[in-house]
Motif scaffolding. Structure first.
Motif, mmCIF file in Angstrom:
data_model
loop_
_atom_site.group_PDB
_atom_site.id
_atom_site.type_symbol
_atom_site.label_atom_id
_atom_site.label_comp_id
_atom_site.label_asym_id
_atom_site.label_seq_id
_atom_site.Cartn_x
_atom_site.Cartn_y
_atom_site.Cartn_z
ATOM 1 N N ARG A 117 0.293 -1.906 5.957
ATOM 2 C CA ARG A 117 1.263 -0.874 5.565
ATOM 3 C C ARG A 117 0.747 -0.041 4.402
ATOM 4 N NH1 ARG A 117 6.529 -1.866 6.560
ATOM 5 N NH2 ARG A 117 6.820 0.211 5.682
ATOM 6 N N VAL A 118 0.055 -0.675 3.463
ATOM 7 C CA VAL A 118 -0.478 0.070 2.317
ATOM 8 C C VAL A 118 -1.497 1.102 2.777
ATOM 9 C CG1 VAL A 118 -1.813 -0.138 0.185
ATOM 10 C CG2 VAL A 118 -0.030 -1.798 0.692
ATOM 11 N N HIS A 127 -5.706 -2.397 -4.170
ATOM 12 C CA HIS A 127 -7.063 -1.889 -3.955
ATOM 13 C C HIS A 127 -7.376 -1.707 -2.470
ATOM 14 C CE1 HIS A 127 -7.846 -2.488 -8.186
ATOM 15 N NE2 HIS A 127 -7.495 -3.773 -8.073
ATOM 16 N N VAL A 128 -6.360 -1.389 -1.682
ATOM 17 C CA VAL A 128 -6.546 -1.119 -0.262
ATOM 18 C C VAL A 128 -6.756 0.371 -0.080
ATOM 19 C CG1 VAL A 128 -5.514 -1.236 2.033
ATOM 20 C CG2 VAL A 128 -5.157 -3.094 0.400
ATOM 21 N N TRP A 160 11.546 1.542 7.483
ATOM 22 C CA TRP A 160 10.672 1.209 6.348
ATOM 23 C C TRP A 160 10.209 -0.242 6.382
ATOM 24 C CZ3 TRP A 160 7.714 3.565 3.064
ATOM 25 C CH2 TRP A 160 7.293 2.924 1.904
ATOM 26 N N ARG A 161 11.045 -1.151 6.910
ATOM 27 C CA ARG A 161 10.747 -2.590 6.984
ATOM 28 C C ARG A 161 10.318 -3.126 5.611
ATOM 29 N NH1 ARG A 161 6.343 -2.896 11.457
ATOM 30 N NH2 ARG A 161 5.785 -0.924 10.474
ATOM 31 N N PRO A 162 11.255 -3.236 4.683
ATOM 32 C CA PRO A 162 10.905 -3.590 3.301
ATOM 33 C C PRO A 162 10.252 -4.955 3.142
ATOM 34 C CG PRO A 162 13.275 -3.667 3.648
ATOM 35 C CD PRO A 162 12.701 -3.035 4.859
ATOM 36 N N LEU A 163 10.524 -5.906 4.033
ATOM 37 C CA LEU A 163 9.898 -7.228 3.909
ATOM 38 C C LEU A 163 8.397 -7.175 4.165
ATOM 39 C CD1 LEU A 163 12.567 -9.481 5.694
ATOM 40 C CD2 LEU A 163 12.295 -9.010 3.243
ATOM 41 N N GLU A 164 7.940 -6.128 4.853
ATOM 42 C CA GLU A 164 6.509 -5.972 5.127
ATOM 43 C C GLU A 164 5.925 -4.778 4.386
ATOM 44 O OE1 GLU A 164 6.196 -5.495 9.309
ATOM 45 O OE2 GLU A 164 7.528 -7.163 9.788
#
Length: 545
Positions: A386-387, A463-464, A376-380
């Motif tokens: 990612r969005v 808004h991505v 998941w890589r929560p920091l990113e």
């Protein structure tokens, strides 16, 4: 003056009566094939044991087999002939009921034949001759070959879901191979552990215990190799094949890998924190744990290379599925750990059951947490890239839905335990002791839902754009090439619903799949007509509505 009613059209009705007719026909065909195969299996079993004087069969069983084979067999042949005629296939080939029937029956036949044949071979190592398994395996193997031939028929095979049956067969073979290797390696490790600890276990010889699962591994590997490489499942880009790949690389192999790591870490923690039971009991899960971790990693690494060659959507779906599996392990670890800590309110933490429960929860939490952090890589997690991951918001909605369901169930359990405690306070058991499992699970669910709700809010505020917008809603193809490869390629490239109208006369030098897909690049419309012409020409016509 008398009016004359027009003659009814000879063209079959679309949907309605035709759909009902197809469903009933294929249900009857499937039923008669199953009954006939059962009867033939019974007769073949008696043929194999005809010369064995120690075996006798009752007349009831023989009558059942004869009735099933002699009555259901000709009926199945008649239904098949009525279905397989050119007139019937012209109407049914493009329908969804024909491929669904073939996929279901071929999968069922493959499962029955492989399970019985591999069981027959494995049991022959210790139990000897078993005519029943051989008879059932041969008959259902022939049923599978028959339906596989119909699936691959160039003129009468279905134009939809053509890649589904081979993909499922490759998954079945991989399951046999991986499962057989896990049990074989696990038994080798268990034997080594028993030798190390000096445990005396009365069982079959080790070579027999290892050879039996190796039979399954060899049979499954052959089945997987045949469909994966020879049939070409590896190179298929059909939607169903991609779903199978996501299931293998994102769910199944990851879950097996996580289970292996969790059990291995549990054994290590048990050894480090001090033995409260014989060492042989503590090391008992080590064999299956190490084997699961090794085989799960092997399957995962191989399929990760295959996934890397697929589309961005497939790669994203695999990562999200892996994150979901890791999250499930971590959340269960939180719930079990809290359950063990709540149990200390009335018991000592050094007690055997509570201590093992606590170590098990910590193992699942550590393994699941590390794997979740890697996938998941929560920091990113809130970066624009990612969005915009395809399927991300669907993943978040699924997390919310599962969390809501689990929370509802646990709340009902807690409420039941509360009222039970109030109405039966003389039992001597505290409310916490009664509901600690549900409280632990509810806490883990709340933590998961809270975190992912925050991520979901950030996604909405960013808004991505989440995914590529579908450019075309419907595509109608006019071509003499009605292959499933063409339909799936157009569907994957445009995201549209595809309808094929087959030309009565084939144009010379029609364009290939790549040319048709390239002609649709950049086209935006609600409905597009694509005409494959002669000498590689492709005409794309935008339609209204």
């Amino acid at each position: 003056m008398t009016s004359i009613a027009p003659a009814p059209s000879a063209t079959p009705a679309v949907g309605g009566v035709q759909t009902v007719r197809r469903v009933i026909t294929y249900l009857l065909l499937a039923t008669t094939v199953i009954i006939a195969a059962s009867g033939l299996s019974g007769l073949l079993e008696r043929l194999f044991t005809a010369g064995r004087v120690e075996v006798s069969f009752d007349n009831y069983g023989l009558a059942t087999s004869l009735a099933s084979a002699i009555i259901a067999g000709p009926l199945a042949a008649l239904l098949w002939w009525l279905t397989w005629r050119d007139a019937a296939m012209t109407r049914d080939r493009a329908s969804v009921t024909w491929p669904v029937y073939l996929v279901i029956m071929s999968t069922v036949a493959l499962l029955i034949s492989t399970i019985t044949l591999l069981s027959w071979i494995a049991n022959a190592i210790t139990a000897g001759w078993d005519p029943y398994g051989l008879a059932v395996g041969i008959v259902w193997g022939l049923v599978w070959l028959w339906h596989n031939w119909m699936l691959r028929h160039p003129r009468k095979g279905p134009t939809r879901l053509s890649g589904a049956a081979p993909a499922i067969a490759s998954l079945i073979g991989l399951t046999y191979a991986a499962g057989g290797l896990v049990f074989a390696v696990g038994r080798i490790v268990d034997s080594a552990v028993d030798t190390f600890t000096g445990s005396v276990v009365v069982s079959d010889p080790v070579w027999q215990l290892v050879l039996q699962p190796l039979v399954w591994a060899a049979g499954g590997a052959l089945l997987w190799w045949w469909h994966w490489f020879r049939v070409g499942v590896r190179t298929q880009s059909f939607g169903f094949t991609n779903v199978i790949l996501v299931f293998i690389a994102g769910l199944a192999s990851y879950a097996v890998l996580a289970m292996g790591f969790t059990l291995t870490l549990l054994v290590i923690l048990e050894l480090v924190t001090g033995l409260q039971q014989p060492i042989a009991v503590t090391l008992d899960p080590l064999g299956i744990a190490l084997a699961s971790a090794a085989i799960g990693a092997l399957v995962l690494v191989y399929h990760a290379r295959v996934i890397a060659e697929r589309s961005a959507g497939v790669r994203a779906a695999t990562r999200l599925a892996s994150a979901g599996v890791s999250l499930a392990y971590a959340a269960s670890g939180v719930g079990v750990t809290l359950n063990a800590l709540l149990a200390t309110s009335s018991n000592s933490i050094i007690e055997g059951n509570i201590r093992s429960l606590l170590l098990g929860g910590l193992s699942a939490l550590l393994v699941g947490g590390v794997l979740w952090w890697m996938t998941w890589r929560p920091l990113e997690a809130s970066t624009a890239e990612r969005v915009a991951t395809p399927g991300r918001r669907i993943f978040l909605v699924i997390i919310f839905g599962v969390s809501a369901l689990v929370a509802l169930i646990t709340l009902l359990v807690i409420g039941f335990q509360l009222f039970s405690f109030l109405l039966d306070g003389g039992s001597g058991e505290s409310f916490v002791e009664r509901s600690r499992q549900a409280l632990g699970l509810l806490t883990a669910t709340v933590l998961v839902a809270t975190y992912h709700f925050a991520i979901w809010k950030k996604d909405r505020a960013s808004h991505v754009a989440e995914e590529r917008v579908r450019r075309i809603d419907n595509v109608t193809l006019v071509t003499s090439n009605d292959s499933a490869e063409l339909v799936d390629a157009v569907r994957v490239s445009t995201g549209a619903r595809v309808t094929v109208l087959e030309r009565a006369d084939a144009a010379e030098g029609e364009p290939d799949v790549a040319a048709i897909v390239a002609a649709l690049d950049g086209v935006e419309a609600s409905h597009v007509l694509v005409v494959a012409g002669a000498n590689g020409s492709v005409e794309v016509i935008r339609l209204r509505g």
